[in-house]
Enzyme design. Structure first.
Site: not given
Ligand code: UDP
Length: 139
Positions: A10, A50, A58, A86, A92, A103, A113, A116, A127
């Site tokens: 990100k 998203y 948010f 993950r 998160t 993270r 963060n 993704h 995706e």
């Protein structure tokens, strides 16, 4: 079982020049980067990506953030890639992320963060298809 997942490095991470450090954690975890490109997402791409969060408070901030700087979109491959990534990403909220996770190491806040990762095989396929053609994925 060999599987693919979709990853985004990100804007908070690309801005701090952390692409290589994030990729090192991914590769050290046994995942292979089988496709990767740096793009500047359009607002339409970020909103579509998203979409499931569009009713959340948010959402606007999240879209603004995702278009604020380039991102690196990736396809990762390996045994149980979805669950494995993950695990490697961490929670998160970086304050709750386990030691050694991306993270915990790099994220700045629950919104900014750093990465993704798809949350299911079905979403991984959808995706990946939003950003890559089959020909761009080289296993
Ligand atoms: N997010 C946010 N505020 C929140 C929860 C999530 O800004 O309270 C952002 C954050 O960037 C997160 C993304 O929305 O990574 C998607 O949220 P999700 O709950 O799907 O978390 P993830 O799957 O990324 O861990």
């Amino acid at each position: 079982m060999t599987e693919r997942t979709f990853s985004i490095i990100k804007p908070d991470a690309t801005r701090r020049n952390l692409t290589g450090k994030v990729n090192a954690v991914i590769e050290d975890a046994g995942l292979r980067i089988v496709a990767q490109k740096r793009i500047h997402m359009s607002r339409a791409q970020a909103e579509r990506f998203y979409e499931v969060h569009k009713e959340r408070p948010f959402f606007g901030e999240l879209v603004d953030f995702m278009v604020s700087a380039p991102v690196v979109v990736q396809v990762l491959e390996g045994p149980n890639a979805v669950a494995r990534y993950r695990e490697v990403m961490g929670a998160t909220n970086p304050a709750q992320a386990a030691e050694g996770t991306i993270r915990k190491l790099y994220a700045e806040s629950v919104g900014e963060n750093s990465v993704h990762g798809s949350d299911s095989q079905e979403n991984a396929k959808l995706e990946i298809g939003q950003f890559f053609s089959e020909a761009e994925i080289v296993g």
